[in-house]
Every structure is written in structure tokens, then in C-alpha cells.
Design a protein around this motif. Structure first.
Motif, short mmCIF file in Angstrom:
data_model
loop_
_atom_site.label_atom_id
_atom_site.label_comp_id
_atom_site.label_asym_id
_atom_site.label_seq_id
_atom_site.Cartn_x
_atom_site.Cartn_y
_atom_site.Cartn_z
N UNK A 261 -11.45 3.44 2.32
CA UNK A 261 -10.72 2.32 2.93
C UNK A 261 -10.25 1.30 1.89
N UNK A 262 -10.80 1.34 0.67
CA UNK A 262 -10.37 0.35 -0.33
C UNK A 262 -9.89 0.96 -1.64
N UNK A 263 -9.91 2.28 -1.77
CA UNK A 263 -9.53 2.86 -3.06
C UNK A 263 -9.01 4.28 -2.92
N UNK A 264 -8.36 4.74 -4.00
CA UNK A 264 -8.00 6.13 -4.16
C UNK A 264 -8.73 6.64 -5.41
N UNK A 265 -9.21 7.88 -5.36
CA UNK A 265 -9.89 8.47 -6.50
C UNK A 265 -9.22 9.80 -6.82
N UNK A 266 -8.75 9.94 -8.05
CA UNK A 266 -8.14 11.18 -8.53
C UNK A 266 -9.17 11.91 -9.38
N UNK A 267 -9.42 13.17 -9.03
CA UNK A 267 -10.47 13.95 -9.68
C UNK A 267 -9.86 15.06 -10.52
N UNK A 268 -9.91 14.89 -11.85
CA UNK A 268 -9.52 15.95 -12.76
C UNK A 268 -10.77 16.80 -13.04
N UNK A 269 -10.63 17.91 -13.74
CA UNK A 269 -11.82 18.72 -14.01
C UNK A 269 -12.93 17.96 -14.73
N UNK A 270 -12.58 17.00 -15.60
CA UNK A 270 -13.60 16.33 -16.40
C UNK A 270 -13.78 14.86 -16.06
N UNK A 271 -12.75 14.22 -15.52
CA UNK A 271 -12.78 12.79 -15.31
C UNK A 271 -12.36 12.43 -13.90
N UNK A 272 -12.73 11.21 -13.49
CA UNK A 272 -12.30 10.65 -12.21
C UNK A 272 -11.64 9.31 -12.47
N UNK A 273 -10.52 9.05 -11.80
CA UNK A 273 -9.79 7.79 -11.95
C UNK A 273 -9.74 7.11 -10.58
N UNK A 274 -10.30 5.92 -10.50
CA UNK A 274 -10.32 5.17 -9.24
C UNK A 274 -9.36 4.00 -9.31
N UNK A 275 -8.41 3.96 -8.36
CA UNK A 275 -7.47 2.86 -8.25
C UNK A 275 -7.78 2.08 -6.98
N UNK A 276 -7.71 0.77 -7.07
CA UNK A 276 -8.01 -0.07 -5.92
C UNK A 276 -6.74 -0.32 -5.11
N UNK A 277 -6.85 -0.22 -3.81
CA UNK A 277 -5.69 -0.45 -2.95
C UNK A 277 -5.31 -1.93 -2.95
N UNK B 274 0.83 -1.19 0.00
CA UNK B 274 0.00 0.00 0.00
C UNK B 274 0.87 1.24 0.00
N UNK B 275 1.96 1.21 0.76
CA UNK B 275 2.87 2.35 0.79
C UNK B 275 3.43 2.62 -0.59
N UNK B 276 3.80 1.55 -1.30
CA UNK B 276 4.34 1.71 -2.65
C UNK B 276 3.31 2.32 -3.57
N UNK B 277 2.07 1.89 -3.45
CA UNK B 277 1.06 2.42 -4.35
C UNK B 277 0.59 3.81 -3.96
N UNK B 278 0.79 4.19 -2.70
CA UNK B 278 0.53 5.57 -2.34
C UNK B 278 1.51 6.47 -3.08
N UNK B 279 2.74 5.99 -3.22
CA UNK B 279 3.72 6.72 -4.02
C UNK B 279 3.27 6.81 -5.48
N UNK B 280 2.75 5.70 -6.00
CA UNK B 280 2.24 5.67 -7.36
C UNK B 280 1.10 6.68 -7.54
N UNK B 281 0.17 6.69 -6.60
CA UNK B 281 -0.98 7.58 -6.70
C UNK B 281 -0.54 9.04 -6.65
N UNK B 282 0.40 9.34 -5.76
CA UNK B 282 0.91 10.72 -5.67
C UNK B 282 1.57 11.14 -6.98
N UNK B 283 2.38 10.24 -7.55
CA UNK B 283 3.05 10.55 -8.81
C UNK B 283 2.04 10.68 -9.96
N UNK B 284 1.01 9.82 -9.97
CA UNK B 284 0.00 9.89 -11.02
C UNK B 284 -0.80 11.19 -10.89
N UNK B 285 -1.04 11.60 -9.67
CA UNK B 285 -1.74 12.87 -9.45
C UNK B 285 -0.94 14.04 -10.04
N UNK B 286 0.36 14.02 -9.79
CA UNK B 286 1.22 15.08 -10.33
C UNK B 286 1.24 15.04 -11.85
#
Length: 518
Positions: free
Chosen positions: A37-53, A9-21
Motif C-alpha cells: 500500500x505504500x511502496x513498490x519493490x523490484x526484485x532482481x536476482x541479487x538485489x531488491x529496490x524499494x520505491x516509496x509511492x 501515483x499513476x505517473x510513478x507506476x509508469x516510472x516503476x514499469x520502465x525501471x523494471x524493464x
């Protein structure tokens, strides 16, 4: 970083942070991050990207790349059934943990891509803002009934929706609530255990008759959104089949419960009335209240677990779901009662009955709808266009038998019932009076009247519009005026008379009905 976070999970938190940037650089706009508790969601102005932990929590296991891909694909497949315009698809995340990108290449993860919508469009926001219209719920009820009708049916020999599986989650939710210190009323606990025993035969019949289907599974207010003015359900349960392969009435109960918990019982019954009209599933009414209590207990548990985990603060005005569960169980102790309507076409029977059922919390059965259902016609389909002879004496006999069957089912389950029909013949009225006597419930007649000129105007306008189940024409009205059998003196004593030429005081009418003894 929290030392309790698993390495994956720690590794993928790094992935999510980098993908957000990366997304911020690509869009030139801020990208919000929402974590559950089970996912991260990145919200751009037009789209949302959900990654599963990449975690396992007992009810989910997303630890492998193959599992995350599978459940992303399942999420899209399942949600496109009700929200095809929102779910774009599954997008591979390629590159490296520190320099990820979306698109082609060797995947290191997967994301569900959705079209973004404003938070204010969620039903959980529309309701307290006073921007939800009853017509939107009724329209969604029609869509949900069609969705359930087309959903895949569980095999009768499967465990899904059977007596053990249907009753156990409510008992388990109570046990988990007690384990974390919640004070569950003893009468609520007793009611749940008693109903678990009492409904076994009903659950078995529901399972065998095809009522257990691949449903949405999570129809609370925050999982419905207004898209182009129409309510759309999203974010169904993809990770645990047993939570979505359920009785269709459990799907319905989640929304009716949440509306009641938020103080809008009237909207809950408007939604339920529309669903029953379009689905005809009055056989599901006996299990509805148990499913409502179960859904309230689960929401109560979720709220308490979230608070214990120190998660986000509950939204303003979050209901007391445990109190809601107790109240719903107490509602089961109300005296059921039967009302039939009486009046000529255009006298306002259906309009008044619709308002009354919302105020009283009643189940309605409409003759115009059930007559058409017997011949395979939809609510707004015209019998003449389909060459269906639905107004013969035999068709009428079958229609009233169907009305009595549905009324009996709901009354025996403890619900107030309104049978919405003209009831212009005394023998038809006597049959339902006898049903009430047999079941030892109070019987009333809602007698609606209006001036003849008003009747003609209403019938003519409704016939021209063609949007109601009724097919009455001015010629039908003329026959009714000449042949109807007025209420007898004995029936007048049971009647609640309303003049619909002017606005009807529904609150007063409701109070008068519910105050009536046998």
C-alpha cells in the motif's frame, strides 16, 4: 488504468514499469514487482529496490521528492542497526519517467537498495516448515537485548511511551475493529480498558527509567530472516516515529505474540527467557501481556483491512489474531505460582527449568546470571578473569535479594515464576516460601538429582566448555556434597522430584506443577 489512482501515483507506476524493464535488460533476468500500500519493490536476482509511492495516508506522506529521499535514508539508517549486511544504501533514480536509470544524474526519485534473500529464509516460512531452531531464537534474543541497550533513549519529558501513548493504541485498534464489523469479545474489551487504567503508573515509571527507546517497531515473523544461519530483523518502521519510539518490551511482545498466535508458545517463552537473561529487564514483565494483546489486535485489524481492500490472499495458515488477543487476555486470569529449583551443581536444574518454562509459559530468574549482572559481568564472562569477588556472603545476599525482587514483580503481574538456583541452604528456601505465602500463590520445589558420577562428569564438561553462566567446578561440587542442607520433611511435601540421569517427562512435570493448589 484505475481512474481512482492519484495522478502522481499513476505517473510513478509508469516510472516503476520502465525501471523494471531497464533492470531486466541490464541483468538479462526477469525482475519481479511486489506492490504494497505504500511502496513498490523490484526484485532482481541479487538485489531488491524499494520505491516509496508519492502518496499520503495520514500516517505517511511521501508526496514530495524530498520526503521520499528522507524516508529512504531513514529506512537505511534504522535498518542498518540490526541488518547492516542487507541494506546496501539509497540509490538515486535518474533520467526520465519513461527512460529511468539508477546512478548519477539529476534524481527524479530514490530507491532503497537491499541484498535479496530467498523467501524460504523468512521466519514466517521457517516456522511452519519445521526448520526453525530454538537456538536461533535465543541467539536473536541476545542480539535484540544488546540492540535495545544501545538504542537511543527517549527524553523523559517526551510523549513517547508515556501512559497516554502506551495505552491508547490498543483501545484504538479495538474501536477500528468494531467499526469494520469485527466481533470483539466483551471480556477482551473490558480487559483492555481495565489494563489501560491499571498500568498508568507502570508506564510512567518505564518512561522515566529509560525503557522507551528507538526500537524496531514491527517485529513479526515476516520481518525476520535467517542470514547465514542467524535470525536478522529488517523492515523496521521508518515513517512514523511514535511507532518505533516505544517501550522495548513492546518490541519483544510483537515476536512473542506472533509465535504464540502460530501455535508455538514454547518458542515464545524460550525467546523471552533468553531476552530477560541478557537484558535483565524483569521490570518490563508487568506490561508485557498488554503489549502482546495490543500487537495481536493490530495484526487482526491489518488482516481484515487487507481482506476488505481485496488485496493478496492471506498466507496459508494465517492465525486468528483476534482469537489470540482474547486468549492472551484470558491467560491473565491464571493463578500465578512460584517454583524454586533445588539440587547440586550438575543435577540438571537449569536444563529442566528451561524445558519446563517453555511448556508452562513461565518466567525464569537465574541466580548464576543475576549474580554476574550485579557485578557488571555478562552471562559467559568469568569472574576470575575480571577479578570480581562475586561469591562472598554479601554477594550471595544481594543475589538472592535480586532474585526475590524479580520473582515478586513477575508474580504480582500474574505470571508463573521459576527461580533457578541451587537453594542448598534451608534459610534461602524458606525466604521464597515466605514470599509465596505473602503473595498467596502456590509454592513448589523442583528437586533435581543425579548420581554423583554423573554430577562430576557434567560439571567437568561444562567448566571445560565455558559456555554457561555457571562457574561451578568439581571443587565447588565437593564442597556442596559436604555442606548442603537436604530438604526437610515439610519441604519434601512441596517437592516435585526428578531424576535427570534419564530423560525427564516435561509434559507430565508441567501438568503436576500447574495442578498444584496452595
Amino acid at each position: 488504468m484505475n481512474s481512482n489512482i492519484p495522478p502522481a501515483v499513476a505517473a510513478d507506476r509508469t516510472l516503476v514499469t520502465a525501471l523494471r524493464e531497464h533492470l531486466q535488460a541490464d541483468t538479462g533476468q526477469p525482475v519481479a514487482l511486489v506492490e504494497t500500500h505504500i511502496s513498490w519493490v523490484l526484485l532482481t536476482p541479487a538485489l531488491a529496490y524499494k520505491l516509496k509511492k508519492p502518496i499520503t495516508l495520514g500516517f505517511v506522506d511521501f508526496r514530495t521528492l524530498a520526503a521520499r529521499r528522507h524516508f529512504c535514508e531513514e529506512e537505511v539508517r534504522l535498518n542498518r542497526r540490526l541488518a547492516p549486511s542487507l541494506y546496501v544504501g539509497v540509490v538515486p533514480v535518474c533520467g526520465t519517467t519513461h527512460r529511468p536509470r539508477l546512478g548519477e544524474g539529476e534524481p527524479i526519485d530514490f530507491a532503497v537498495c537491499m541484498r535479496r534473500f530467498p523467501e524460504e529464509a523468512l521466519l514466517s516460512r521457517l516456522l511452519p516448515a519445521g526448520r526453525l531452531q530454538a537456538g536461533q531464537l535465543e541467539q536473536f534474543a541476545q542480539r535484540l537485548a544488546l540492540f535495545h541497550d544501545e538504542a537511543q533513549v527517549a527524553a523523559p519529558e517526551s510523549s513517547f511511551g508515556g501512559p497516554d501513548q502506551a495505552g491508547r493504541p490498543g483501545v484504538d485498534a479495538l474501536a477500528r475493529l468494531r467499526a469494520i464489523g469485527a466481533r470483539c469479545p466483551s471480556d477482551l474489551q473490558g480487559w483492555v480498558f481495565e489494563q489501560r487504567r491499571a498500568l498508568r503508573t507502570a508506564w510512567l515509571a518505564r518512561q522515566r527509567n529509560g525503557a522507551v527507546r528507538e526500537c524496531h517497531g514491527d517485529l513479526h515473523l515476516a520481518n525476520l530472516v535467517a542470514v547465514d544461519g542467524r535470525l536478522t530483523a529488517f523492515d523496521c518502521l521508518e515513517f512514523e516515529p511514535a511507532l518505533r519510539w516505544i517501550d522495548v518490551m513492546s518490541d519483544v511482545a510483537f515476536l512473542t505474540m506472533d509465535l504464540k498466535a502460530h501455535g508455538r508458545s514454547d518458542l515464545a517463552f524460550r525467546f523471552l527467557d533468553a531476552y530477560l537473561q541478557h537484558s535483565g529487564d524483569y521490570a518490563g514483565v508487568p506490561v508485557l501481556r498488554f503489549y502482546e494483546v495490543y500487537r495481536a489486535l493490530v495484526r487482526a485489524l491489518v488482516c481484515r483491512l487487507r481482506a476488505r481492500a481485496g488485496g493478496d490472499a492471506p498466507p496459508p495458515g494465517e492465525p486468528d489474531y483476534l482469537g489470540c488477543a482474547a486468549g492472551l487476555a484470558r491467560d491473565a486470569q491464571r493463578t500465578p505460582r512460584l517454583m524454586i529449583t533445588h539440587g547440586l551443581s550438575g543435577s540438571g536444574k537449569s536444563t529442566t527449568a528451561a524445558a519446563l518454562l517453555a511448556a508452562a509459559g513461565a518466567i525464569r530468574v537465574r541466580s548464576d546470571v543475576e549474580r554476574k549482572r550485579l557485578f557488571g559481568l555478562g552471562i559467559r564472562q568469568r569472574s576470575a578473569e575480571h577479578h570480581a569477588e562475586i561469591y562472598t556472603q554479601d554477594a550471595t545476599r544481594r543475589t538472592f535479594a535480586r532474585l526475590a525482587e524479580c520473582a515478586r514483580t513477575a508474580l504480582q503481574a500474574g505470571w508463573p515464576v521459576i527461580v533457578d538456583a541451587a537453594f542448598l541452604r534451608r534459610d534461602e528456601r524458606l525466604a521464597f516460601r515466605a514470599l509465596a505465602a505473602e503473595l498467596c500463590v502456590p509454592f513448589s520445589i523442583l528437586h533435581c538429582r543425579a548420581a554423583e558420577a554423573q554430577l562430576r562428569r557434567r560439571v567437568s564438561a561444562r567448566d571445560a566448555e565455558g559456555s554457561d553462566a555457571s562457574e561451578a567446578t568439581e571443587a565447588v561440587l565437593e564442597r556442596q556434597l559436604a555442606t548442603h542442607e537436604p530438604l526437610g520433611q515439610d519441604e519434601c511435601a512441596l517437592a516435585l522430584e526428578v531424576a535427570t540421569d534419564m530423560p525427564v517427562d516435561i509434559a507430565s512435570l508441567c501438568a503436576r506443577w500447574l495442578a498444584r493448589a496452595r
